[in-house]
Design a protein around this motif. Sequence first.
Motif, PDB file in Angstrom:
ATOM      1  N   LYS A  26       0.576  -1.421  -0.087  1.00  0.00           N
ATOM      2  CA  LYS A  26       0.421   0.238   0.134  1.00  0.00           C
ATOM      3  C   LYS A  26       0.768   0.853  -0.267  1.00  0.00           C
ATOM      4  O   LYS A  26       0.784   2.143  -0.712  1.00  0.00           O
ATOM      5  CB  LYS A  26      -0.757   0.132   0.934  1.00  0.00           C
ATOM      6  CG  LYS A  26      -1.938  -0.937   0.650  1.00  0.00           C
ATOM      7  CD  LYS A  26      -3.310  -0.207  -0.061  1.00  0.00           C
ATOM      8  CE  LYS A  26      -3.920  -1.394   0.190  1.00  0.00           C
ATOM      9  NZ  LYS A  26      -4.934  -1.259  -1.142  1.00  0.00           N
ATOM     10  N   ILE A  28       5.465   2.581   0.611  1.00  0.00           N
ATOM     11  CA  ILE A  28       6.767   2.900   1.096  1.00  0.00           C
ATOM     12  C   ILE A  28       7.590   3.892   1.372  1.00  0.00           C
ATOM     13  O   ILE A  28       6.960   4.752   0.653  1.00  0.00           O
ATOM     14  CB  ILE A  28       7.377   2.183  -0.258  1.00  0.00           C
ATOM     15  CG1 ILE A  28       6.787   0.910  -0.504  1.00  0.00           C
ATOM     16  CG2 ILE A  28       8.663   2.084   0.230  1.00  0.00           C
ATOM     17  CD1 ILE A  28       7.662   0.051  -2.171  1.00  0.00           C
ATOM     18  N   THR A  32       9.877   2.605   6.250  1.00  0.00           N
ATOM     19  CA  THR A  32       8.826   1.142   6.469  1.00  0.00           C
ATOM     20  C   THR A  32       8.438   1.083   4.766  1.00  0.00           C
ATOM     21  O   THR A  32       8.020   1.899   4.332  1.00  0.00           O
ATOM     22  CB  THR A  32       8.393   1.482   7.280  1.00  0.00           C
ATOM     23  OG1 THR A  32       7.501   2.767   7.031  1.00  0.00           O
ATOM     24  CG2 THR A  32       8.635   2.282   8.904  1.00  0.00           C
ATOM     25  N   ILE A  33       8.013  -0.289   4.714  1.00  0.00           N
ATOM     26  CA  ILE A  33       6.634  -0.614   3.665  1.00  0.00           C
ATOM     27  C   ILE A  33       5.375  -1.321   4.470  1.00  0.00           C
ATOM     28  O   ILE A  33       5.485  -2.367   5.638  1.00  0.00           O
ATOM     29  CB  ILE A  33       6.975  -1.922   2.975  1.00  0.00           C
ATOM     30  CG1 ILE A  33       8.891  -1.472   2.705  1.00  0.00           C
ATOM     31  CG2 ILE A  33       6.661  -2.413   1.879  1.00  0.00           C
ATOM     32  CD1 ILE A  33       8.943  -3.346   2.118  1.00  0.00           C
ATOM     33  N   HIS A  34       4.210  -0.674   4.175  1.00  0.00           N
ATOM     34  CA  HIS A  34       2.754  -0.719   4.898  1.00  0.00           C
ATOM     35  C   HIS A  34       2.626  -2.070   3.725  1.00  0.00           C
ATOM     36  O   HIS A  34       1.837  -1.724   2.212  1.00  0.00           O
ATOM     37  CB  HIS A  34       2.218   0.233   4.918  1.00  0.00           C
ATOM     38  CG  HIS A  34       2.810   1.019   4.762  1.00  0.00           C
ATOM     39  ND1 HIS A  34       2.394   1.425   6.963  1.00  0.00           N
ATOM     40  CD2 HIS A  34       3.912   2.369   5.414  1.00  0.00           C
ATOM     41  CE1 HIS A  34       2.865   2.046   7.765  1.00  0.00           C
ATOM     42  NE2 HIS A  34       3.939   2.947   6.880  1.00  0.00           N
ATOM     43  N   GLN A  36      -0.813  -5.028   2.648  1.00  0.00           N
ATOM     44  CA  GLN A  36      -2.059  -5.378   2.879  1.00  0.00           C
ATOM     45  C   GLN A  36      -2.241  -6.649   3.327  1.00  0.00           C
ATOM     46  O   GLN A  36      -2.323  -7.600   2.376  1.00  0.00           O
ATOM     47  CB  GLN A  36      -3.439  -4.371   2.606  1.00  0.00           C
ATOM     48  CG  GLN A  36      -4.670  -5.108   2.550  1.00  0.00           C
ATOM     49  CD  GLN A  36      -5.935  -4.194   2.484  1.00  0.00           C
ATOM     50  OE1 GLN A  36      -5.271  -3.437   1.265  1.00  0.00           O
ATOM     51  NE2 GLN A  36      -6.717  -4.808   1.783  1.00  0.00           N
ATOM     52  N   VAL A  41      -3.553  -3.573   7.482  1.00  0.00           N
ATOM     53  CA  VAL A  41      -2.202  -3.435   6.652  1.00  0.00           C
ATOM     54  C   VAL A  41      -1.396  -3.643   7.694  1.00  0.00           C
ATOM     55  O   VAL A  41      -1.196  -3.022   8.725  1.00  0.00           O
ATOM     56  CB  VAL A  41      -2.845  -1.714   6.885  1.00  0.00           C
ATOM     57  CG1 VAL A  41      -1.674  -1.312   6.320  1.00  0.00           C
ATOM     58  CG2 VAL A  41      -3.167  -2.079   5.520  1.00  0.00           C
ATOM     59  N   ILE A  42      -0.546  -3.867   7.502  1.00  0.00           N
ATOM     60  CA  ILE A  42       0.808  -4.266   8.626  1.00  0.00           C
ATOM     61  C   ILE A  42       1.879  -3.617   8.612  1.00  0.00           C
ATOM     62  O   ILE A  42       2.082  -3.034   7.048  1.00  0.00           O
ATOM     63  CB  ILE A  42       1.202  -5.545   8.806  1.00  0.00           C
ATOM     64  CG1 ILE A  42       2.015  -7.028   7.649  1.00  0.00           C
ATOM     65  CG2 ILE A  42      -0.116  -6.424   9.300  1.00  0.00           C
ATOM     66  CD1 ILE A  42       2.177  -7.624   7.805  1.00  0.00           C
ATOM     67  N   THR A  43       2.841  -2.917   8.766  1.00  0.00           N
ATOM     68  CA  THR A  43       4.088  -1.959   8.849  1.00  0.00           C
ATOM     69  C   THR A  43       5.043  -2.792   8.927  1.00  0.00           C
ATOM     70  O   THR A  43       5.415  -4.103  10.370  1.00  0.00           O
ATOM     71  CB  THR A  43       4.344  -0.739   9.379  1.00  0.00           C
ATOM     72  OG1 THR A  43       2.832  -0.310   9.546  1.00  0.00           O
ATOM     73  CG2 THR A  43       4.626  -0.222   9.390  1.00  0.00           C
ATOM     74  N   LEU A  44       5.828  -2.896   7.682  1.00  0.00           N
ATOM     75  CA  LEU A  44       7.741  -3.446   8.222  1.00  0.00           C
ATOM     76  C   LEU A  44       8.346  -2.532   8.073  1.00  0.00           C
ATOM     77  O   LEU A  44       8.610  -2.225   6.828  1.00  0.00           O
ATOM     78  CB  LEU A  44       7.623  -4.994   7.086  1.00  0.00           C
ATOM     79  CG  LEU A  44       5.745  -6.158   7.300  1.00  0.00           C
ATOM     80  CD1 LEU A  44       6.048  -7.110   5.570  1.00  0.00           C
ATOM     81  CD2 LEU A  44       6.583  -6.649   8.279  1.00  0.00           C
ATOM     82  N   PRO A  45       9.427  -2.975   8.502  1.00  0.00           N
ATOM     83  CA  PRO A  45      10.630  -2.213   8.550  1.00  0.00           C
ATOM     84  C   PRO A  45      11.749  -2.723   7.335  1.00  0.00           C
ATOM     85  O   PRO A  45      11.907  -3.802   6.818  1.00  0.00           O
ATOM     86  CB  PRO A  45      12.297  -2.376   9.739  1.00  0.00           C
ATOM     87  CG  PRO A  45      11.157  -3.946  10.072  1.00  0.00           C
ATOM     88  CD  PRO A  45       9.581  -3.706   9.941  1.00  0.00           C
ATOM     89  N   THR A  46      11.817  -1.913   6.512  1.00  0.00           N
ATOM     90  CA  THR A  46      12.597  -2.016   5.682  1.00  0.00           C
ATOM     91  C   THR A  46      13.842  -3.137   5.930  1.00  0.00           C
ATOM     92  O   THR A  46      14.531  -3.300   4.925  1.00  0.00           O
ATOM     93  CB  THR A  46      13.018  -0.456   4.507  1.00  0.00           C
ATOM     94  OG1 THR A  46      14.190   0.325   5.552  1.00  0.00           O
ATOM     95  CG2 THR A  46      11.836  -0.179   4.312  1.00  0.00           C
TER      96      THR A  46
END
Length: 56
Positions: A26, A28, A32-34, A36, A41-46
């Motif tokens: 969703k 970048i 962080t990358i969001h 779905q 929607v989850i947030t992941l560290p790059t």
Amino acid sequence: MITLANQAESPKISVNSMISLKGIVKAIFNDTIHVQIGGKVITLPTSEFQLEKPIR
């Protein structure tokens, strides 16, 4: 009746094991990358990904 042979064939689940999920990216941002997955929607560290920066 459950035998020992059937128990030995059961899959093992361990901590820190790899899984694969499909989702829609969703947004970048710099760090962080969001993504779905389903309705969430989850947030992941790059830092968790090996991303290549575009060459200009």
